[in-house]
Design a protein around this motif. Structure first.
Motif, short mmCIF file in Angstrom:
data_model
loop_
_atom_site.label_atom_id
_atom_site.label_comp_id
_atom_site.label_asym_id
_atom_site.label_seq_id
_atom_site.Cartn_x
_atom_site.Cartn_y
_atom_site.Cartn_z
N SER A 1 0.81 -1.22 0.00
CA SER A 1 0.00 0.00 0.00
C SER A 1 0.84 1.27 0.00
CB SER A 1 -0.97 0.00 1.18
OG SER A 1 -0.24 -0.05 2.39
N ASP A 2 2.08 1.20 0.49
CA ASP A 2 2.97 2.37 0.47
C ASP A 2 4.01 2.30 -0.65
OD1 ASP A 2 4.59 0.34 1.41
OD2 ASP A 2 5.07 1.33 3.31
N ASP A 3 3.85 1.34 -1.57
CA ASP A 3 4.77 1.13 -2.70
C ASP A 3 6.18 0.74 -2.27
OD1 ASP A 3 2.86 1.57 -4.65
OD2 ASP A 3 3.43 3.65 -5.00
N ARG A 4 6.36 0.40 -1.00
CA ARG A 4 7.70 0.07 -0.50
C ARG A 4 8.15 -1.33 -0.88
NH1 ARG A 4 9.04 -0.34 5.59
NH2 ARG A 4 11.20 -0.93 5.37
N PHE A 5 7.18 -2.24 -1.03
CA PHE A 5 7.50 -3.62 -1.36
C PHE A 5 6.74 -4.09 -2.59
CE2 PHE A 5 8.18 -3.24 3.20
CZ PHE A 5 9.49 -3.68 3.29
N VAL A 6 7.33 -5.08 -3.26
CA VAL A 6 6.74 -5.72 -4.43
C VAL A 6 6.57 -7.19 -4.10
CG1 VAL A 6 7.22 -6.41 -6.81
CG2 VAL A 6 7.79 -4.10 -6.05
N MET A 7 5.41 -7.75 -4.41
CA MET A 7 5.17 -9.17 -4.21
C MET A 7 5.01 -9.85 -5.56
SD MET A 7 1.88 -11.18 -2.73
CE MET A 7 1.08 -10.78 -4.26
N PRO B 1 1.68 -24.80 -7.58
CA PRO B 1 1.92 -23.61 -8.40
C PRO B 1 0.86 -22.55 -8.11
CG PRO B 1 2.16 -25.57 -9.72
CD PRO B 1 1.59 -26.01 -8.40
N LEU B 2 1.28 -21.30 -8.08
CA LEU B 2 0.39 -20.21 -7.70
C LEU B 2 -0.24 -19.55 -8.91
CD1 LEU B 2 2.85 -18.97 -5.05
CD2 LEU B 2 0.54 -19.73 -4.54
N ARG B 3 -1.52 -19.32 -8.84
CA ARG B 3 -2.25 -18.60 -9.89
C ARG B 3 -2.51 -17.14 -9.49
NH1 ARG B 3 -0.96 -21.75 -13.66
NH2 ARG B 3 -1.92 -23.77 -13.68
N TYR B 4 -2.82 -16.93 -8.20
CA TYR B 4 -3.15 -15.60 -7.70
C TYR B 4 -2.57 -15.44 -6.31
CZ TYR B 4 -6.71 -16.29 -11.25
OH TYR B 4 -7.34 -16.57 -12.41
N ALA B 5 -2.26 -14.21 -5.96
CA ALA B 5 -1.86 -13.88 -4.59
C ALA B 5 -2.17 -12.40 -4.37
CB ALA B 5 -0.38 -14.16 -4.36
N ALA B 6 -2.39 -12.03 -3.12
CA ALA B 6 -2.70 -10.64 -2.79
C ALA B 6 -2.12 -10.29 -1.44
CB ALA B 6 -4.21 -10.43 -2.78
N GLN B 7 -1.72 -9.03 -1.29
CA GLN B 7 -1.25 -8.51 -0.02
C GLN B 7 -2.37 -7.71 0.63
OE1 GLN B 7 2.73 -6.55 -0.01
NE2 GLN B 7 2.50 -6.66 -2.21
N CYS B 8 -2.54 -7.82 1.94
CA CYS B 8 -3.51 -6.95 2.61
C CYS B 8 -2.89 -5.56 2.70
CB CYS B 8 -3.90 -7.50 3.97
SG CYS B 8 -2.69 -7.26 5.27
N PRO B 9 -3.72 -4.51 2.74
CA PRO B 9 -3.20 -3.14 2.76
C PRO B 9 -2.23 -2.84 3.91
CG PRO B 9 -5.52 -3.11 2.23
CD PRO B 9 -5.18 -4.53 2.61
N ALA B 10 -2.44 -3.46 5.06
CA ALA B 10 -1.55 -3.21 6.20
C ALA B 10 -0.22 -3.94 6.07
CB ALA B 10 -2.24 -3.63 7.50
N GLY B 11 -0.13 -4.86 5.12
CA GLY B 11 1.11 -5.59 4.90
C GLY B 11 1.35 -6.73 5.87
N LEU B 12 0.33 -7.15 6.59
CA LEU B 12 0.50 -8.19 7.59
C LEU B 12 0.14 -9.58 7.10
CD1 LEU B 12 -1.08 -6.25 10.60
CD2 LEU B 12 1.34 -6.48 10.01
N ARG B 13 -0.56 -9.66 5.96
CA ARG B 13 -1.00 -10.96 5.45
C ARG B 13 -0.86 -11.02 3.94
NH1 ARG B 13 -4.69 -9.32 9.15
NH2 ARG B 13 -4.95 -10.64 10.97
N ILE B 14 -0.68 -12.24 3.46
CA ILE B 14 -0.71 -12.52 2.02
C ILE B 14 -1.67 -13.68 1.81
CG2 ILE B 14 0.62 -13.41 0.07
CD1 ILE B 14 3.04 -11.95 1.22
N ALA B 15 -2.52 -13.58 0.82
CA ALA B 15 -3.45 -14.67 0.48
C ALA B 15 -3.05 -15.24 -0.86
CB ALA B 15 -4.88 -14.14 0.44
N SER B 16 -3.24 -16.57 -1.01
CA SER B 16 -2.96 -17.20 -2.30
C SER B 16 -3.98 -18.29 -2.57
CB SER B 16 -1.56 -17.79 -2.33
OG SER B 16 -1.44 -18.87 -1.45
#
Length: 116
Positions: free
Chosen positions: A68-74, A101-116
């Motif tokens: 959310s702060d553009d500091r990290f790339v997933m 194998p991963l098809r989709y993943a997302a970061q939560c805005p707070a940066g505390l979780r990743i879903a796949s």
């Protein structure tokens, strides 16, 4: 291609392989591109300069995002890995191995979780 909404004109970005996933930074200055051949690249929207920072050797990069702060790339790819990179230095700071194998993943805005 990056399309301008005002006039609908595209400008091309030269990539070594077909794009499979795309994501703009929150400030619209950078574009993340994940390719069929396994590269993740950061593109400067204004200059079109391309900096590829990941190559998973033929395993498609299916999902990408900026924090959310553009500091990290997933990135998430067919090699079963989710990777986090510092967006300034493009160095890897964390990785998670999935069970498939991963098809989709997302970061939560707070940066505390990743879903796949």
């Amino acid at each position: 291609r990056i399309w301008r909404l005002g006039d609908g004109r595209p400008s091309k970005i030269r990539m070594a392989s077909e794009a499979r996933s795309l994501c703009f930074s929150k400030d619209d200055k950078m574009l993340l591109v994940g390719t069929q051949s396994g590269q993740a690249c950061l593109v400067n929207v204004q200059t079109r300069a391309v900096d590829c920072f990941l190559d998973v050797e033929g395993k498609c990069v299916r999902s990408l995002s900026f924090s959310s702060d553009d500091r990290f790339v997933m990135t998430a790819a067919d090699d079963k890995m989710i990777r986090l990179f510092d967006s300034e230095t493009l160095t890897q700071v964390h990785e998670i191995e999935a069970d498939r194998p991963l098809r989709y993943a997302a970061q939560c805005p707070a940066g505390l979780r990743i879903a796949s």
